[in-house]
Design a protein around this motif. Structure first.
Motif, PDB file in Angstrom:
ATOM      1  N   MET A  34       8.217  55.244  50.495  1.00 28.89           N
ATOM      2  CA  MET A  34       6.909  55.823  50.222  1.00 28.89           C
ATOM      3  C   MET A  34       5.905  54.696  50.015  1.00 28.89           C
ATOM      4  N   VAL A  35       4.806  54.744  50.801  1.00 26.67           N
ATOM      5  CA  VAL A  35       3.828  53.660  50.735  1.00 26.67           C
ATOM      6  C   VAL A  35       2.444  54.151  50.310  1.00 26.67           C
ATOM      7  N   GLY A  36       2.305  55.451  50.100  1.00 31.25           N
ATOM      8  CA  GLY A  36       1.007  55.959  49.678  1.00 31.25           C
ATOM      9  C   GLY A  36       1.036  57.448  49.427  1.00 31.25           C
ATOM     10  N   ALA A  37      -0.104  57.942  48.984  1.00 31.27           N
ATOM     11  CA  ALA A  37      -0.265  59.371  48.714  1.00 31.27           C
ATOM     12  C   ALA A  37      -1.748  59.710  48.743  1.00 31.27           C
ATOM     13  N   ALA A  38      -2.027  60.957  49.046  1.00 28.41           N
ATOM     14  CA  ALA A  38      -3.404  61.443  49.032  1.00 28.41           C
ATOM     15  C   ALA A  38      -3.379  62.918  48.663  1.00 28.41           C
ATOM     16  N   GLY A  39      -4.448  63.373  48.036  1.00 23.42           N
ATOM     17  CA  GLY A  39      -4.517  64.783  47.676  1.00 23.42           C
ATOM     18  C   GLY A  39      -5.945  65.216  47.445  1.00 23.42           C
ATOM     19  N   PHE A  40      -6.170  66.506  47.651  1.00 24.52           N
ATOM     20  CA  PHE A  40      -7.510  67.054  47.496  1.00 24.52           C
ATOM     21  C   PHE A  40      -7.435  68.483  47.004  1.00 24.52           C
ATOM     22  N   VAL A  41      -8.570  68.956  46.530  1.00 23.96           N
ATOM     23  CA  VAL A  41      -8.735  70.363  46.171  1.00 23.96           C
ATOM     24  C   VAL A  41      -9.960  70.890  46.904  1.00 23.96           C
ATOM     25  N   LEU A  42      -9.949  72.174  47.186  1.00 20.04           N
ATOM     26  CA  LEU A  42     -11.124  72.819  47.770  1.00 20.04           C
ATOM     27  C   LEU A  42     -11.962  73.376  46.644  1.00 20.04           C
ATOM     28  N   GLY A  43     -13.235  73.098  46.676  1.00 24.19           N
ATOM     29  CA  GLY A  43     -14.137  73.549  45.626  1.00 24.19           C
ATOM     30  C   GLY A  43     -14.305  72.497  44.558  1.00 24.19           C
ATOM     31  N   THR A  44     -15.255  72.775  43.669  1.00 22.94           N
ATOM     32  CA  THR A  44     -15.549  71.848  42.582  1.00 22.94           C
ATOM     33  C   THR A  44     -15.405  72.564  41.240  1.00 22.94           C
ATOM     34  N   GLY A  45     -15.010  71.810  40.243  1.00 22.59           N
ATOM     35  CA  GLY A  45     -14.882  72.369  38.904  1.00 22.59           C
ATOM     36  C   GLY A  45     -16.186  72.945  38.388  1.00 22.59           C
ATOM     37  N   ALA A  46     -17.287  72.309  38.740  1.00 24.61           N
ATOM     38  CA  ALA A  46     -18.602  72.778  38.285  1.00 24.61           C
ATOM     39  C   ALA A  46     -18.902  74.199  38.763  1.00 24.61           C
ATOM     40  N   ASN A  47     -18.333  74.573  39.895  1.00 26.49           N
ATOM     41  CA  ASN A  47     -18.552  75.922  40.442  1.00 26.49           C
ATOM     42  C   ASN A  47     -17.272  76.756  40.416  1.00 26.49           C
ATOM     43  N   HIS A  48     -16.373  76.426  39.489  1.00 27.30           N
ATOM     44  CA  HIS A  48     -15.135  77.176  39.286  1.00 27.30           C
ATOM     45  C   HIS A  48     -14.307  77.277  40.567  1.00 27.30           C
ATOM     46  N   TYR A  49     -14.383  76.266  41.413  1.00 31.42           N
ATOM     47  CA  TYR A  49     -13.628  76.157  42.664  1.00 31.42           C
ATOM     48  C   TYR A  49     -13.903  77.291  43.642  1.00 31.42           C
ATOM     49  N   GLU A  50     -15.065  77.911  43.497  1.00 33.91           N
ATOM     50  CA  GLU A  50     -15.460  78.977  44.421  1.00 33.91           C
ATOM     51  C   GLU A  50     -16.209  78.423  45.630  1.00 33.91           C
ATOM     52  N   ASP A  51     -16.722  77.217  45.539  1.00 32.74           N
ATOM     53  CA  ASP A  51     -17.445  76.584  46.644  1.00 32.74           C
ATOM     54  C   ASP A  51     -16.447  75.853  47.550  1.00 32.74           C
ATOM     55  N   ARG A  52     -15.581  76.619  48.188  1.00 34.96           N
ATOM     56  CA  ARG A  52     -14.465  76.090  48.970  1.00 34.96           C
ATOM     57  C   ARG A  52     -14.886  75.405  50.269  1.00 34.96           C
ATOM     58  N   GLU A  53     -16.175  75.385  50.557  1.00 37.20           N
ATOM     59  CA  GLU A  53     -16.647  74.641  51.723  1.00 37.20           C
ATOM     60  C   GLU A  53     -16.743  73.149  51.395  1.00 37.20           C
ATOM     61  N   ILE A  54     -16.520  72.819  50.121  1.00 36.20           N
ATOM     62  CA  ILE A  54     -16.519  71.428  49.660  1.00 36.20           C
ATOM     63  C   ILE A  54     -15.085  71.021  49.363  1.00 36.20           C
ATOM     64  N   CYS A  55     -14.699  69.877  49.880  1.00 35.42           N
ATOM     65  CA  CYS A  55     -13.368  69.326  49.621  1.00 35.42           C
ATOM     66  C   CYS A  55     -13.536  68.083  48.754  1.00 35.42           C
ATOM     67  N   GLN A  56     -12.880  68.085  47.614  1.00 37.32           N
ATOM     68  CA  GLN A  56     -12.951  66.926  46.723  1.00 37.32           C
ATOM     69  C   GLN A  56     -11.624  66.173  46.800  1.00 37.32           C
ATOM     70  N   VAL A  57     -11.683  64.932  47.269  1.00 38.41           N
ATOM     71  CA  VAL A  57     -10.496  64.084  47.301  1.00 38.41           C
ATOM     72  C   VAL A  57     -10.244  63.625  45.870  1.00 38.41           C
ATOM     73  N   GLU A  58      -9.083  63.968  45.354  1.00 34.68           N
ATOM     74  CA  GLU A  58      -8.737  63.643  43.963  1.00 34.68           C
ATOM     75  C   GLU A  58      -7.971  62.333  43.861  1.00 34.68           C
ATOM     76  N   VAL A  59      -7.161  62.053  44.853  1.00 37.52           N
ATOM     77  CA  VAL A  59      -6.356  60.833  44.827  1.00 37.52           C
ATOM     78  C   VAL A  59      -6.173  60.342  46.255  1.00 37.52           C
ATOM     79  N   ALA A  60      -6.253  59.043  46.418  1.00 35.27           N
ATOM     80  CA  ALA A  60      -5.962  58.397  47.702  1.00 35.27           C
ATOM     81  C   ALA A  60      -5.454  56.995  47.387  1.00 35.27           C
ATOM     82  N   PHE A  61      -4.233  56.741  47.792  1.00 38.78           N
ATOM     83  CA  PHE A  61      -3.634  55.439  47.527  1.00 38.78           C
ATOM     84  C   PHE A  61      -2.756  55.056  48.707  1.00 38.78           C
TER      85      PHE A  61
END
Length: 145
Positions: A34-61
């Protein structure tokens, strides 16, 4: 992404894609290491993850010795494909990095050069927003090169 937060907050960035989004493990095909990892969520916490047209990358290594290799391009392509699979109507990708992290400047400047991309600095953190279609087109150009 080397954000300046306490361990519990950093752990939440690792856990949220596993629980609420998508995560990728990056393996070296020759050694199966294993040489890396990446992850994302759809939506933002500010909008209770309802704005799923936005992708927030949470981790990238990706380990340093692989960052300038074809593996990095493959990671980006896989990440973009996974984002599109998660929401074909994705409009924007966003992520945070330390504002004064010089080793990320070169990479982030490539994203910032994409049409419609924006960078803002808040409390020593740089916030990048990139239109998903521009990121997708960038990946297609990388693949052809």
């Amino acid at each position: 992404m080397n954000l300046p937060y306490a361990f519990p907050v950093k752990l939440s960035f690792l856990c949220s894609p596993l629980m609420f989004g998508k995560a990728l493990r990056i393996m070296d095909e020759e050694t199966y290491e294993m040489v890396g990892a990446a992850g994302f969520v759809l939506g933002t916490g500010a909008n209770h993850y309802e704005d799923r047209e936005i992708c927030q990358v949470e981790v990238a290594f990706i380990r340093k010795e692989y960052r300038s290799s074809p593996l990095f391009v493959q990671l980006l392509e896989s990440l973009v494909a996974t984002m599109k699979e998660a929401n074909p109507d994705l409009a924007q990708v966003q992520f945070w990095v330390p504002a004064e992290q010089k080793d990320l400047d070169r990479l982030c400047s490539k994203f910032l050069a994409l049409p419609g991309s924006v960078k803002s600095v808040v409390n020593k953190l740089a916030f990048y927003t990139v239109p998903f279609p521009a990121l997708e087109a960038y990946c297609r150009r990388l693949k052809r090169a």
